[in-house]
Scaffold this motif. Sequence first.
Motif, PDB file in Angstrom:
ATOM      1  N   GLY A  70      -1.299 -15.059 -13.400  1.00  0.00           N
ATOM      2  CA  GLY A  70       0.139 -14.947 -13.528  1.00  0.00           C
ATOM      3  C   GLY A  70       0.637 -13.842 -14.430  1.00  0.00           C
ATOM      4  N   LYS A  71      -0.181 -13.403 -15.380  1.00  0.00           N
ATOM      5  CA  LYS A  71       0.273 -12.403 -16.347  1.00  0.00           C
ATOM      6  C   LYS A  71      -0.477 -11.077 -16.260  1.00  0.00           C
ATOM      7  CE  LYS A  71       1.793 -15.861 -19.724  1.00  0.00           C
ATOM      8  NZ  LYS A  71       1.634 -16.382 -21.110  1.00  0.00           N
ATOM      9  N   VAL A  72      -1.421 -10.975 -15.340  1.00  0.00           N
ATOM     10  CA  VAL A  72      -2.229  -9.745 -15.230  1.00  0.00           C
ATOM     11  C   VAL A  72      -1.372  -8.589 -14.734  1.00  0.00           C
ATOM     12  CG1 VAL A  72      -4.096  -8.628 -13.956  1.00  0.00           C
ATOM     13  CG2 VAL A  72      -4.434 -10.896 -14.910  1.00  0.00           C
ATOM     14  N   ARG A  73      -1.415  -7.491 -15.455  1.00  0.00           N
ATOM     15  CA  ARG A  73      -0.715  -6.272 -15.038  1.00  0.00           C
ATOM     16  C   ARG A  73      -1.675  -5.100 -14.878  1.00  0.00           C
ATOM     17  NH1 ARG A  73       1.988  -9.540 -13.762  1.00  0.00           N
ATOM     18  NH2 ARG A  73       4.170 -10.008 -14.251  1.00  0.00           N
ATOM     19  N   TYR A  74      -2.896  -5.236 -15.395  1.00  0.00           N
ATOM     20  CA  TYR A  74      -3.878  -4.160 -15.300  1.00  0.00           C
ATOM     21  C   TYR A  74      -5.239  -4.760 -14.940  1.00  0.00           C
ATOM     22  CZ  TYR A  74      -0.365  -1.752 -18.162  1.00  0.00           C
ATOM     23  OH  TYR A  74       0.799  -1.218 -18.648  1.00  0.00           O
ATOM     24  N   ALA A  75      -6.032  -3.978 -14.242  1.00  0.00           N
ATOM     25  CA  ALA A  75      -7.421  -4.347 -13.973  1.00  0.00           C
ATOM     26  C   ALA A  75      -8.269  -3.091 -14.085  1.00  0.00           C
ATOM     27  CB  ALA A  75      -7.569  -4.961 -12.583  1.00  0.00           C
TER      28      ALA A  75
ATOM     29  N   GLN B 273       0.829  -1.209   0.000  1.00  0.00           N
ATOM     30  CA  GLN B 273       0.000   0.000   0.000  1.00  0.00           C
ATOM     31  C   GLN B 273       0.861   1.256   0.000  1.00  0.00           C
ATOM     32  OE1 GLN B 273      -2.337  -0.789   3.468  1.00  0.00           O
ATOM     33  NE2 GLN B 273      -3.654  -2.270   2.429  1.00  0.00           N
ATOM     34  N   ALA B 274       1.905   1.256   0.809  1.00  0.00           N
ATOM     35  CA  ALA B 274       2.798   2.419   0.851  1.00  0.00           C
ATOM     36  C   ALA B 274       3.537   2.591  -0.473  1.00  0.00           C
ATOM     37  CB  ALA B 274       3.797   2.258   1.998  1.00  0.00           C
ATOM     38  N   TYR B 275       3.996   1.468  -1.040  1.00  0.00           N
ATOM     39  CA  TYR B 275       4.720   1.518  -2.309  1.00  0.00           C
ATOM     40  C   TYR B 275       3.799   1.999  -3.429  1.00  0.00           C
ATOM     41  CZ  TYR B 275       7.758   0.078  -6.156  1.00  0.00           C
ATOM     42  OH  TYR B 275       8.549   0.064  -7.273  1.00  0.00           O
ATOM     43  N   GLY B 276       2.588   1.428  -3.493  1.00  0.00           N
ATOM     44  CA  GLY B 276       1.638   1.816  -4.537  1.00  0.00           C
ATOM     45  C   GLY B 276       1.268   3.283  -4.445  1.00  0.00           C
ATOM     46  N   THR B 277       1.032   3.758  -3.225  1.00  0.00           N
ATOM     47  CA  THR B 277       0.687   5.181  -3.031  1.00  0.00           C
ATOM     48  C   THR B 277       1.835   6.079  -3.468  1.00  0.00           C
ATOM     49  OG1 THR B 277      -0.765   4.615  -1.176  1.00  0.00           O
ATOM     50  CG2 THR B 277      -0.018   6.894  -1.330  1.00  0.00           C
ATOM     51  N   ALA B 278       3.069   5.703  -3.094  1.00  0.00           N
ATOM     52  CA  ALA B 278       4.232   6.509  -3.458  1.00  0.00           C
ATOM     53  C   ALA B 278       4.483   6.474  -4.964  1.00  0.00           C
ATOM     54  CB  ALA B 278       5.465   6.006  -2.705  1.00  0.00           C
ATOM     55  N   ALA B 279       4.304   5.301  -5.583  1.00  0.00           N
ATOM     56  CA  ALA B 279       4.535   5.180  -7.024  1.00  0.00           C
ATOM     57  C   ALA B 279       3.541   6.024  -7.812  1.00  0.00           C
ATOM     58  CB  ALA B 279       4.435   3.712  -7.443  1.00  0.00           C
ATOM     59  N   VAL B 280       2.269   6.019  -7.377  1.00  0.00           N
ATOM     60  CA  VAL B 280       1.260   6.842  -8.045  1.00  0.00           C
ATOM     61  C   VAL B 280       1.570   8.318  -7.848  1.00  0.00           C
ATOM     62  CG1 VAL B 280      -1.176   7.505  -7.988  1.00  0.00           C
ATOM     63  CG2 VAL B 280      -0.554   5.101  -8.012  1.00  0.00           C
ATOM     64  N   ALA B 281       2.029   8.691  -6.654  1.00  0.00           N
ATOM     65  CA  ALA B 281       2.382  10.092  -6.387  1.00  0.00           C
ATOM     66  C   ALA B 281       3.503  10.549  -7.320  1.00  0.00           C
ATOM     67  CB  ALA B 281       2.794  10.259  -4.929  1.00  0.00           C
ATOM     68  N   ARG B 282       4.486   9.683  -7.537  1.00  0.00           N
ATOM     69  CA  ARG B 282       5.566  10.041  -8.455  1.00  0.00           C
ATOM     70  C   ARG B 282       5.041  10.211  -9.876  1.00  0.00           C
ATOM     71  NH1 ARG B 282      10.078   5.665  -8.783  1.00  0.00           N
ATOM     72  NH2 ARG B 282       8.302   4.537  -9.664  1.00  0.00           N
TER      73      ARG B 282
ATOM     74  N   VAL C  74      -0.097  -4.802 -10.013  1.00  0.00           N
ATOM     75  CA  VAL C  74      -1.308  -4.784 -10.835  1.00  0.00           C
ATOM     76  C   VAL C  74      -1.937  -3.398 -10.705  1.00  0.00           C
ATOM     77  CG1 VAL C  74      -3.585  -5.790 -11.265  1.00  0.00           C
ATOM     78  CG2 VAL C  74      -1.710  -7.250 -10.482  1.00  0.00           C
ATOM     79  N   LEU C  75      -1.866  -2.618 -11.760  1.00  0.00           N
ATOM     80  CA  LEU C  75      -2.417  -1.263 -11.721  1.00  0.00           C
ATOM     81  C   LEU C  75      -3.916  -1.326 -11.983  1.00  0.00           C
ATOM     82  CD1 LEU C  75      -1.822   1.733 -11.418  1.00  0.00           C
ATOM     83  CD2 LEU C  75      -1.380   1.840 -13.872  1.00  0.00           C
TER      84      LEU C  75
ATOM     85  N   PHE D  26      -2.757  -1.322  -2.664  1.00  0.00           N
ATOM     86  CA  PHE D  26      -2.156  -2.650  -2.473  1.00  0.00           C
ATOM     87  C   PHE D  26      -1.874  -3.305  -3.819  1.00  0.00           C
ATOM     88  CE2 PHE D  26      -2.839  -7.229  -2.573  1.00  0.00           C
ATOM     89  CZ  PHE D  26      -1.817  -7.669  -1.736  1.00  0.00           C
ATOM     90  N   TYR D  27      -2.871  -3.313  -4.700  1.00  0.00           N
ATOM     91  CA  TYR D  27      -2.669  -3.965  -5.996  1.00  0.00           C
ATOM     92  C   TYR D  27      -1.608  -3.247  -6.823  1.00  0.00           C
ATOM     93  CZ  TYR D  27      -6.205  -7.584  -5.635  1.00  0.00           C
ATOM     94  OH  TYR D  27      -6.884  -8.717  -5.269  1.00  0.00           O
ATOM     95  N   ALA D  28      -1.576  -1.923  -6.749  1.00  0.00           N
ATOM     96  CA  ALA D  28      -0.539  -1.181  -7.464  1.00  0.00           C
ATOM     97  C   ALA D  28       0.841  -1.582  -6.950  1.00  0.00           C
ATOM     98  CB  ALA D  28      -0.758   0.323  -7.311  1.00  0.00           C
ATOM     99  N   GLY D  29       0.973  -1.709  -5.628  1.00  0.00           N
ATOM    100  CA  GLY D  29       2.237  -2.123  -5.038  1.00  0.00           C
ATOM    101  C   GLY D  29       2.590  -3.564  -5.354  1.00  0.00           C
TER     102      GLY D  29
END
Length: 630
Positions: A376-381, A334-343, A401-402, A395-398
């Motif tokens: 196994g191959k999902v990267r987007y939802a 969750q922290a990683y996904g939030t930070a990645a989206v912020a960037r 899976v975006l 969580f999923y972004a982190g």
Amino acid sequence: MARPQGTPPAQGVPQLTAEGGRVRQAAVPPIVDPPKRGSLADIPFTNAAEAPSDVVMSRKGADGRWRDVTAAEFRDEVLAVAKGLVAAGLRPGDRLAVMARTSYAWTLLDFAGWAAGLITVPIYPTSSASQCEWILADSGATACVVENVAQARMVSAVRTSLPELRELWQLDTGAVAQLAADGRTLPDALVTSRRQSMAPETVATLIYTSGTTGRPKGCILTHGNFFAEVDNATELLHPVFRSVSTEPASTLLFLPLSHVFGRMVAVGCLRARVRLGHAPSIATEDLLADLAGFQPTFLLAIPYVLEKVYNTGRATAEKIGRAASFDRAARIAQAYGTAAVARQTGTGPGPGLGLRLARALYDPLVYRRIRAALGGKVRYAICGGSPLGSRLAAFYAGAGVLVFEGYGLTETTAAATVTPPLSPRLGTVGWPLPGTAVRIAEDGEVLLRGGQVFAGYWNDEGAFPAVEGWFPTGDIGELDAEGYLTITGRKKEIIITAGGKNVAPAPLEDRLRAHPLVGQCMVVGDNRPYVTALVTLEPDGLAHWRRMRHKEALAPKELVEDEELLAELQKAVDDANASVSQAESIRRFRVLAADFTEEAGHLTPSMKLRRAAVARDFAADIEELYRRKR
């Protein structure tokens, strides 16, 4: 629509209108010009002419293996079934009803019906006899295709009240093959002539609303409505619908094709030539097996499915004594996904070194398993139907899976807003889809305008509830300073307590339902001194909880009064309450031994609450919540 491989998607910035210091309107211009001629019926024929050997679908055989279907093969099947429909005497504009679970045959019938000039009418396979009778009668369906003998008997039992219904076909007894055989001697030109007579303004389908109050109404959606929707959506979501890597884009459709979201997905995939598979069951074991076999690169889902995968992963970790490790991995994601989206949006520096190292540690232990559960191959939802929640989206972004959240209705041919790929904002349903405008009325109601907005209601076109050219959704929401929309509740569902406090129940309910023990819930409090909730238990989550605590022997009545279970649910209620003010918080809740079900009339086929029915059937439980505590 062609674009060189790897080119980033076009993405307009909303044009904003502010009034009284608040953003009242956001509009994004279309990025694809609407077609001036043709219809959805042309898609299989265009695909076959331009790329006959391209794989457009895969269908699962009796042996469990997936077999690819090329554009040319699908075109041939559509043509054969369309000729069978013509041979049966169906004329342009006749209504063809389809009552079946999600399947290859459903999509085939949809396109074959359009190729024959028909209007398709989906019926949920779980519909009752009275619901089925109403839709068939109101639409004036001339023919109906059902999946099995039980549905055939249901329709046959009400045929005396359906004088216009002439044909009834059954899929599991060979309806598709029968239609193809019946039309074999007809010339292809008959279908070609019917296709060429249709235009974007021709009616494509009647999709009946789920009917949370009153009888369902048939929404008239044209071929042009679908083009406005899918062409702008597939162009905007370029990384999803058009592969930018060596892995061809593909998706497994498990949403019901009787719902507008599922139909939009099927049309969009055929239009973009994305490999499409169908899964008839969302039961956990069935769906996970189909995902593993098909291995999609992206998914179209409702929050329930993503919550289920998360909760199943958490339950598995608890079972092997690693619940604490999973929870830590979830917080890191969750922290990683939030930070990645912020960037990505320029509002933060992105994940720091420590967070990147922690995520790398947990990727093989937790995140890879989550991705494996999705095939196994999902990267987007792409997620719609109800809010997913910013924590689960993060969580999923982190986890790799975006998630693109969207918002729309049957009346808007599915999405009216969607997360822009280059500018995501967690916790919102994104910007207006290109070609769409969103306006917030004085009372907070969300108003919509765009090429995908429907033409009116069948047999009641005068009931189109336009407000100065805008479609009023009945939802309450707000636009932020950059035009992102957040949905906060339903206008008709706003609770006004005895103290005059307005409470939107949906945010509380959505957050509560994210807990693995909660199946359904309904917040109560209209004209009451405080807010309460009825809660039902989620079978899989409950079974796991009972095994872990050795309480399998408890009877249902004992279970709903178990102190340990109630304490666990109180944590879920406290978590939901943290998102609202004290006056809006849930003070008491009651666990029900029975679940809310569609069969009992408590849920619509799309899993929306029928609040009046729940309040009626559980009136005694509600009264108990407002009795003085001893």
